[in-house]
Write a protein that holds these residues in place. Structure first.
Motif, mmCIF file in Angstrom:
data_model
loop_
_atom_site.group_PDB
_atom_site.id
_atom_site.type_symbol
_atom_site.label_atom_id
_atom_site.label_comp_id
_atom_site.label_asym_id
_atom_site.label_seq_id
_atom_site.Cartn_x
_atom_site.Cartn_y
_atom_site.Cartn_z
ATOM 1 N N UNK A 45 0.690 -1.290 0.107
ATOM 2 C CA UNK A 45 0.323 -0.287 0.011
ATOM 3 C C UNK A 45 0.728 0.561 0.633
ATOM 4 N N UNK A 46 1.804 0.993 0.011
ATOM 5 C CA UNK A 46 3.237 2.413 -0.063
ATOM 6 C C UNK A 46 3.464 2.920 1.391
ATOM 7 N N UNK A 47 3.085 2.607 2.826
ATOM 8 C CA UNK A 47 3.451 2.815 3.353
ATOM 9 C C UNK A 47 5.225 3.274 3.591
ATOM 10 N N UNK B 133 12.043 11.635 2.442
ATOM 11 C CA UNK B 133 12.035 12.435 3.181
ATOM 12 C C UNK B 133 11.297 11.893 4.077
ATOM 13 N N UNK B 134 11.377 12.198 5.644
ATOM 14 C CA UNK B 134 10.984 11.752 6.706
ATOM 15 C C UNK B 134 10.726 12.962 7.442
ATOM 16 N N UNK B 135 9.542 12.976 7.868
ATOM 17 C CA UNK B 135 8.737 14.399 8.970
ATOM 18 C C UNK B 135 8.281 13.401 10.152
ATOM 19 N N UNK C 250 7.185 7.833 -10.005
ATOM 20 C CA UNK C 250 8.216 9.113 -10.235
ATOM 21 C C UNK C 250 7.818 9.983 -8.963
ATOM 22 N N UNK C 251 6.692 10.057 -7.695
ATOM 23 C CA UNK C 251 6.429 10.679 -6.808
ATOM 24 C C UNK C 251 6.013 9.705 -5.975
ATOM 25 N N UNK C 252 5.682 9.324 -4.735
ATOM 26 C CA UNK C 252 4.934 8.685 -3.774
ATOM 27 C C UNK C 252 4.850 9.206 -1.916
ATOM 28 N N UNK C 253 3.684 9.218 -1.706
ATOM 29 C CA UNK C 253 3.898 9.483 -0.421
ATOM 30 C C UNK C 253 3.297 9.225 0.749
ATOM 31 N N UNK C 254 3.281 9.062 1.673
ATOM 32 C CA UNK C 254 2.749 8.591 2.623
ATOM 33 C C UNK C 254 2.452 9.777 4.028
ATOM 34 N N UNK D 161 2.190 12.740 14.077
ATOM 35 C CA UNK D 161 1.546 12.955 12.955
ATOM 36 C C UNK D 161 2.367 12.394 11.954
ATOM 37 N N UNK D 162 2.630 11.139 11.399
ATOM 38 C CA UNK D 162 4.420 11.242 10.210
ATOM 39 C C UNK D 162 3.283 11.779 8.868
ATOM 40 N N UNK D 163 4.929 12.435 7.781
ATOM 41 C CA UNK D 163 4.444 12.057 6.232
ATOM 42 C C UNK D 163 6.095 11.622 6.058
#
Length: 835
Positions: A86-88, A651-653, A707-711, A663-665
């Motif tokens: 799922x892209x976590x 990048x991870x925040x 190319x772009x992926x985010x969670x 909160x996580x991104x």
């Protein structure tokens, strides 16, 4: 505007370094606060990893790492590695092989093998369980046992982890016996008839022995029903497994861990359905009149034949997953059996030295029964013709590995040194009978007649009586690998840390193509030789260096720059008629990163930029070999000339603004570009003489790499009552841009946006002891988003050149594009009792 490689490298690394330089003021402000507590209840805790073969803090380890911990496993309802699809972790890509759920394709940073299920072909991301390398991707989707964490190591890990880790490594760490009585029982049920149960029991230490027992059961009914009564549907699984771990500590300084595990995974492939009819507008006539009807690697001037109409009863649906298949087929579950014995021995001889031994023997047995769908293999109608190719295969793999390590510290130097040996034997065979037969067309309307049973087709009885009557292909291979490696970190000052290491590896492969195109080469060696077949007998030597410079700007802000290399071993494709070998592919990586905790450790920000140059990329091409009237579709693996470019940012925040709220991104940008490659098609006459040829510059692609992926995720815990009981809320969303499925086709899958959630009442006290109950409800793909994760255009494009004309392509078997949709919404309830 186009930049050269050097300028791109300077810009990327310079950007990362610029971000680092913005942190000193923040670091100084943190250090200037006298008397500040090192960590409060709202602060983020340290995460321990073993990526450097020793336990270190994630934030102080100069490697780009993501960790899937127990909390994430529970919140996202991760039951197997496939659930990480799922892209976590945005830079980690997981998908299934078309034929089986249990054969996974795992990629990191654009290193994604298209078909690593072949016996003589390797994966590009290494998978380890408690330090033991798994040689095959088969059986990887078996249920996870009591997993403490999954470390996702990004970028080449060639020095400490070795071959086949050019994209990174997936290190699964299980819970060891504690020597104290305790454990937990878990159970739950959900839609699609799903249910699961698990038992994890720690027994008290007895005469220096501690024992832990794990047992897991998971079941889910099919996501698409099979109209043929008594036959297995699609998207089903039934897993069961167990593990026994024993820890022996005869005296202080020695820890000896033994483990035995065994699992059985019965599953069926996801349904492949017809997505679109003739989407590229193929029509007979000049190629220029059908500009989109182009088979990669060809240079046709004309197209012949006619696109067949969709037979009555075949459904075209490119929007949603079909919950009922249009055509019933013979299908039984595929079965993956995995098992193994592991011994991890550690002896702390002195404060400066610990000796370790990792010994393992593992095996995989696979029975594949794949009939992914009648509507694509191919259902073009010819009265009485067979269709729906039943892909049957058996695989047997055994591996033995031995690793010796010396780990320790002398003065201001930490070191790791090791020896590694790996021996693997794999054999496989495959048959492809057709399972269905069209009815006759008595009324001449061009469609199959409806039979007495209401169907327009019948079942081919041969698939019941003798499915392996004709073996299409078979092979056997032995792989051996020897390595010596070392790595040392010099703590030059309290803030400056310099690491250097290297690994020398020698790989040997010997393989035999036993059967190809139904011809037994052992019984017909002359025919094999005429087709150009020779056994695989290759040896490769490789040295992979690594250098890292890390600097602590403060106790909470760390920067690093790293150079490393890695490679994927060579081999041979068992899908060919002549077993042509291909060489290893290799990658050089330049990486810079920053890891920072700030806001009194309530926030954590990690940023990495990298450049990777890959040589000798392994890709597949379809070629057609002709021997008289015999034609063979040759799926050959070649090494591309030139360099493949892979560039990226990760990048991870993580922020914990108040107690209980996290909160996580996460974000991953991955740019890939493979070089244009000249591909030549040749045709031969009956005597085998080339009569015509054409060469085309073909573009290849990196598969399953957005190319772009985010969670992003939100977690919130609210105390209830006076005890430890809390209400916990979890919600996450995961996005990925569209990607290619096949390295030879530009056609892409769909982009995806999937949300998951969980609500639980946790740690309810049960009596006066330590027993606690947690109950929860969970949902995956909450909004039931449907997207195509695997799209195949091969039956929507012309066939390959004939044996007489390399510039004319036939569209007689063109029907349309088919593919697989993602899992639909699943949900359920579960309970856990800890004691």
């Amino acid at each position: 505007m186009r930049f050269d490689t050097g300028l791109r490298r300077q810009l990327l690394i310079g950007g990362a370094l610029a971000a680092m330089l913005t942190m000193p003021a923040l670091a100084s402000a943190q250090e200037a606060a006298p008397g500040a507590a090192p960590e409060d209840v709202t602060g983020l805790s340290d995460i321990v990893v073993t990526a450097t073969k020793r336990e270190t803090s994630l934030q102080k380890t100069p490697i780009s790492i993501s960790v899937v911990n127990q909390e994430m496993i529970k919140d996202r309802h991760v039951q197997s590695l496939f659930d990480l699809a799922d892209g976590g972790v945005p830079s980690l890509r997981v998908t299934t092989f078309e034929a089986r759920q249990s054969a996974l394709t795992i990629g990191i940073r654009g290193i994604v093998p298209l078909d690593a299920n072949q016996p003589a072909r390797e994966q590009g991301v290494g998978v380890y369980i408690d330090g033991v390398y798994l040689g095959r991707q088969h059986g990887l989707n078996a249920a996870l046992f009591d997993t403490e964490r999954v470390e996702v190591l990004k970028g080449p890990q060639g020095t400490l982890f070795g071959r086949n880790t050019e994209g990174g490594a997936l290190s699964i760490v299980t819970k060891a016996p504690s020597g104290k009585f305790g454990g937990r029982f878990e159970g739950g049920f959900g839609n699609l008839g799903a249910y699961s149960g698990a038992a994890h029991v720690d027994l008290p230490e007895f005469h220096n022995f501690s024992v832990k027992v794990d047992a897991v059961k998971q079941y889910q009914g099919p996501t698409t029903k099979n109209p043929l009564e008594g036959q297995t549907g699609w998207g089903y699984y039934d897993r069961i497994g167990g593990r026994i771990a024993v820890r022996w500590q005869p005296f202080e300084g020695i820890t000896n861990d033994f483990a035995f595990d065994k699992a059985k995974d019965k599953n069926s492939p996801f349904y492949s359905q017809l997505l679109a009819f003739n989407p590229y507008g193929c029509a007979a006539g000049p190629q220029s009149a059908s500009p989109n009807c182009v088979l990669p690697g060809t240079n046709y001037t004309s197209l012949t034949g006619a696109v067949r109409p969709v037979p009555t009863g075949v459904v075209t649906n490119g929007k949603t997953l079909m919950r009922n298949a249009d055509i019933g087929v013979v299908q039984q579950p595929s079965v993956d059996k995995t098992f193994g014995v592991t011994n991890n021995f550690k002896w702390k001889i002195a404060p400066e030295l610990e000796l370790r031994s990792i010994t393992a023997w593992r095996g995989v047995n696979v029975e594949q029964w794949d009939n992914a769908g009648g509507a694509h293999r191919p259902p073009v109608y010819t009265p009485g013709s067979l269709f729906s190719r039943y892909s049957l295969a058996n695989l047997r793999q055994r591996q033995f590995s031995q690793e010796l390590q010396a780990v320790g510290s002398i003065s201001n130097i930490d070191y790791v040194a090791g020896l590694f040996y790996f021996n693997e034997r794999v054999s496989d065979d495959a048959a492809t009978p057709s399972s269905n037969r069209w009815n006759a067309d008595a009324n001449g309307d061009g469609q199959p007649d409806v039979g007495a049973d209401g169907l327009r087709y019948t079942i081919n009885p041969a698939v019941f009586t003798s499915p392996f009557a004709t073996i299409d292909r078979a092979s056997a291979v032995r792989s051996r690998s020897y390595a010596v490696y070392g790595q040392a970190t010099w703590h030059a000052t309290d803030a400056l840390h310099i690491t250097a290491g290297g690994r020398y590896t020698k790989d040997k492969k010997h393989g035999d193509l036993l059967i190809a195109g139904g011809v037994n080469y052992q019984a017909n060696p002359a025919l094999g030789a005429a087709r150009g077949y020779a056994p695989l007998d290759r040896t490769w030597n490789r040295f992979d260096p690594m250098v890292t410079v890390a600097y602590d700007l403060s106790t909470d802000v760390h920067v690093y720059a790293k150079y490393a290399s890695g490679y994927r071993a060579g081999g041979a494709s068992s899908r060919t008629i002549n077993y042509l070998p291909f060489d290893p592919e290799s990658v050089k990586s330049y990486e810079a990163g920053i890891k920072a905790d700030f806001w009194d450790r309530r926030a954590r920000f990690n940023l990495t930029g990298y450049i990777m140059d890959r040589k000798d990329s392994q890709v597949d091409i379809n070629s057609f070999l002709y021997f008289g009237t015999s034609t063979f579709n040759n799926l050959e693996t070649i090494n591309l000339p030139g360099k493949a470019k892979i560039r990226g940012i990760e990048a991870d925040l993580t922020v914990r603004p108040v107690e209980g709220l996290t909160l996580n991104a996460s974000y991953a940008y991955t740019y890939t570009k493979l070089p244009l490659t000249p591909i030549t098609y040749s045709v031969r006459n009956a005597a085998g003489v080339v009569t015509d040829s054409t060469t085309v510059n073909q573009q290849f692609y990196v598969v399953f790499t957005p190319r772009n992926a985010a969670s992003g995720s939100i977690d919130y815990a609210v105390p209830v009552g006076s005890g430890d009981t809390t209400i916990r809320f979890h919600f996450d969303g995961n996005y990925a841009q569209a990607t290619q499925t096949f390295d030879a086709y530009a056609r892409k899958n769909d982009s995806s946006l999937v949300f998951n959630g969980r609500i639980s009442l946790a740690d309810i006290n049960m009596g006066d002891g330590d027993q606690k109950l947690t109950v929860g409800v969970w949902g995956r793909n909450l909004f039931n988003t449907a997207y195509v994760y695997r799209r195949d255009p091969t039956q929507a494009l012309p066939a390959g050149p004939t044996s007489t004309n390399v510039r004319t392509g036939s569209i007689a078997n063109v029907l349309g594009e088919y593919g697989n949709f993602n899992m639909p919404r699943t949900y359920g309830v579960e309970a856990t009792i800890k004691f």
